[in-house]
Design an enzyme around this catalytic site. Structure first.
Site, PDB file in Angstrom:
ATOM      1  N   CYS A   1      -6.083  25.580 -41.315  1.00  0.00           N
ATOM      2  CA  CYS A   1      -5.075  25.912 -41.482  1.00  0.00           C
ATOM      3  C   CYS A   1      -4.471  26.898 -42.066  1.00  0.00           C
ATOM      4  CB  CYS A   1      -4.313  24.418 -42.757  1.00  0.00           C
ATOM      5  SG  CYS A   1      -5.447  24.354 -44.093  1.00  0.00           S
ATOM      6  N   MET A   2      -4.908  27.511 -42.201  1.00  0.00           N
ATOM      7  CA  MET A   2      -4.609  29.138 -42.957  1.00  0.00           C
ATOM      8  C   MET A   2      -4.855  30.262 -42.401  1.00  0.00           C
ATOM      9  SD  MET A   2      -2.201  28.074 -45.592  1.00  0.00           S
ATOM     10  CE  MET A   2      -1.715  29.657 -46.160  1.00  0.00           C
TER      11      MET A   2
ATOM     12  N   GLY B   1      -0.373  23.955 -48.044  1.00  0.00           N
ATOM     13  CA  GLY B   1      -1.041  22.668 -48.158  1.00  0.00           C
ATOM     14  C   GLY B   1      -1.719  22.320 -48.537  1.00  0.00           C
TER      15      GLY B   1
END
Length: 541
Positions: A176-177, A398
């Site tokens: 996600c990052m 998130g």
């Protein structure tokens, strides 16, 4: 059913006490969990950070006896100032599901069997040692997440990198990052966003790049709405691929074709230069220009290696590159009118307006996520709207510790708690603190997350310990990795609180303590580190 007058009056008195408590301590409580004879005023409130997203809201958890029975926002927390979203208000419910793991399970004859925790841990140790003896230290691995508390991630890094000597440590924040991290590194040379939540209170314009803050980061979106309500000319621009609740609350919603935000960002830069809105003083002092890598693969190729390199160029070369990105050309690619692209450009280009850009997974899980991060940074750098109150390009996280754990204590293959494994000084520091020989820490990274699961499928890794994440749902090309985990010779350990598709493929399931059942620390999007105490007992083993 009959009820006596005495019991009726008693139950009414308890209800009145509950109403009074709700008035004194507004929040959400869960009456069905309380014993009927719960005396009024018996709830003890304690401070803790919420652990359900990367915002980092402060909560007050109400405990009665040994059970968390209520929750509300902490009015003294500078992040949320007493407000919660639906996840925060219902957070304590996760502690008490009927199907929660409270003992270890071991797969025996194809079935998961409840097993004493010591027996399960002995089996884990035995299998780990057997894998190392057979194939070497890089045959074992651990995969965690941004849901790891900071001490959890630190312990995992120390155990695998310092003790066993393998860099097979990864976390789901890689999925996600990674684009946010690589975008920061390739633009600024250092990782982590530079904005903070106070920018929300100071900005004149908010542009949300492909994210639905009203539903995904509602507390921060509420702060945006509060800013707009308190001032006369604050605007929220929703740049999105579909209409959402954020679109409904925004002053203007602009819908673009998926993946075409790259063209929009370049067109904005084109207009900023064309209209002489460049902050020349800032650019001269602080900005250099580079041509990035273009042959970067598609994330599905085993053993991919870069073939091209980043090149330094000058401003004129950058200006020439942007010549193809007129608003009219970008309109054909993006579906956004040239007029709207010029409108966005004018907002960024106005020296009197403070602009904050927000994005999250829409950009960071983009097939060209690093590029779109770079391009939005380009807009802010050209205009000098960066690192001053209200001017911020801000990648929202998130998970509660994708910053605080993964980046800070080194739960990626190339990272250490301070620095990277490739740097001798970082290895020496870690070895000294950990009390291990420096030679234990391998100077070469092994596998990033996706390659780690490929290695499991290939058999290069045959032992994997998965903690607080669900890769058998979240991984790309999922069938390959699910089938790979089930192959003969693979041993999967899963630390979890509830059954998941990942625990379904486990050979051993270890029950985990969660959040306020133990002490810990979490980070958040603005790099704030928050501590939580143990407030209630751990269940089972």
């Amino acid at each position: 059913m009959t009820i006596t007058r005495r019991n009726f009056i008693r139950s009414m008195a308890l209800n009145s006490a509950a109403i009074a408590a709700a008035t004194m301590f507004p929040g959400i409580s869960f009456a069905s969990w309380k014993p009927i004879d719960l005396p009024a005023g018996s709830i003890q409130w304690s401070k803790t950070p919420c652990r359900f997203c990367g915002t980092g809201c402060g909560l007050l958890v109400g405990v009665s006896g040994e059970k968390a029975v209520a929750v509300k926002g902490d009015p003294n927390c500078s992040v949320n100032k007493g407000l919660c979203c639906v996840k925060g208000y219902h957070s304590v419910q996760i502690l008490y599901g009927k199907d929660r793991f409270k003992t270890a399970y071991v797969r025996k004859n194809g079935k998961m069997v409840p097993t004493p925790i010591k027996e399960a841990l002995d089996l884990v140790a035995k299998q780990m040692k057997a894998s190392i003896d057979e194939k070497g230290k890089d045959a074992v691995s651990i995969y965690g997440s941004g849901q790891w508390s900071i001490p959890d991630g630190y312990a995992a890094s120390k155990f695998f990198k310092g003790c066993i000597g393998t860099n097979n440590v990864e976390a789901n924040a890689r999925l996600c990052m990674a684009s946010a991290v690589t975008g920061c590194l390739t633009t600024f040379g250092l990782d982590e966003p530079m904005g903070c939540y106070e920018d929300i209170d100071n900005a004149d314009v908010f542009i949300t790049w492909g994210n639905n803050m009203a539903e995904m980061h509602p507390v921060l979106f509420s702060r945006m709405l509060a800013n707009r309500k308190s001032k006369t000319d604050v605007r929220i621009i929703d740049l999105t691929t579909r209409s959402t609740r954020s679109s409904q609350a925004a002053d203007k919603s602009i819908i673009f074709n998926p993946q075409s935000d790259l063209a929009i960002a370049n067109a904005i830069c084109h207009e900023i230069i064309k209209n002489n809105w460049v902050n020349q003083d800032f650019v001269t002092k602080h900005v250099s220009f580079h041509k990035g890598k273009t042959n970067i693969g598609y994330g599905t190729e085993d053993h991919f290696k870069f073939k091209d390199k980043q090149e330094t160029v000058d401003f004129e070369a950058y200006k020439t590159f942007l010549a193809d990105y007129t608003p009219e050309a970008a309109e054909k690619i993006s579906g956004v009118s040239a007029e709207d692209i010029k409108y966005l450009s004018a907002l960024y280009g106005d020296p009197e307006k403070k602009v904050t850009s927000f994005w999250t997974m829409g950009m960071n899980q983009h097939t060209r996520g690093t590029w779109i991060n770079n391009l939005v940074y380009n807009i802010h750098l050209l205009t000098g709207k960066i690192s001053t109150p209200g001017n911020s390009p801000f990648s929202l996280t998130g998970q509660p510790s994708a910053c605080g754990t993964v980046r800070e204590v080194g739960t990626l293959t190339h990272k250490l708690p301070h620095g990277v494994v490739m740097k001798e000084g970082a290895r020496k520091m870690a070895a000294k603190i950990w009390g291990v020989p420096e030679s234990n820490i391998d100077p070469k990274p092994t596998y990033h997350t996706v390659e780690m699961f490929r290695a499991l499928d290939r058999g290069d890794i045959n032992f994997m310990w998965i903690q607080v994440t669900n890769p058998m749902v979240t991984m790309p090309n999922l069938r390959r990795y699910r089938d790979g985990a089930k192959k003969d010779g693979r041993f999967i350990v899963v630390s979890e609180i509830y059954p998941t598709p990942t625990s379904d493929v486990a050979d051993v399931i270890l029950p985990s303590a969660l959040w306020v059942e133990r002490e810990g620390f979490f980070g958040n999007s603005e790099r704030r580190t928050q501590h939580n105490d143990q407030l209630v007992p751990k269940p089972g083993e």
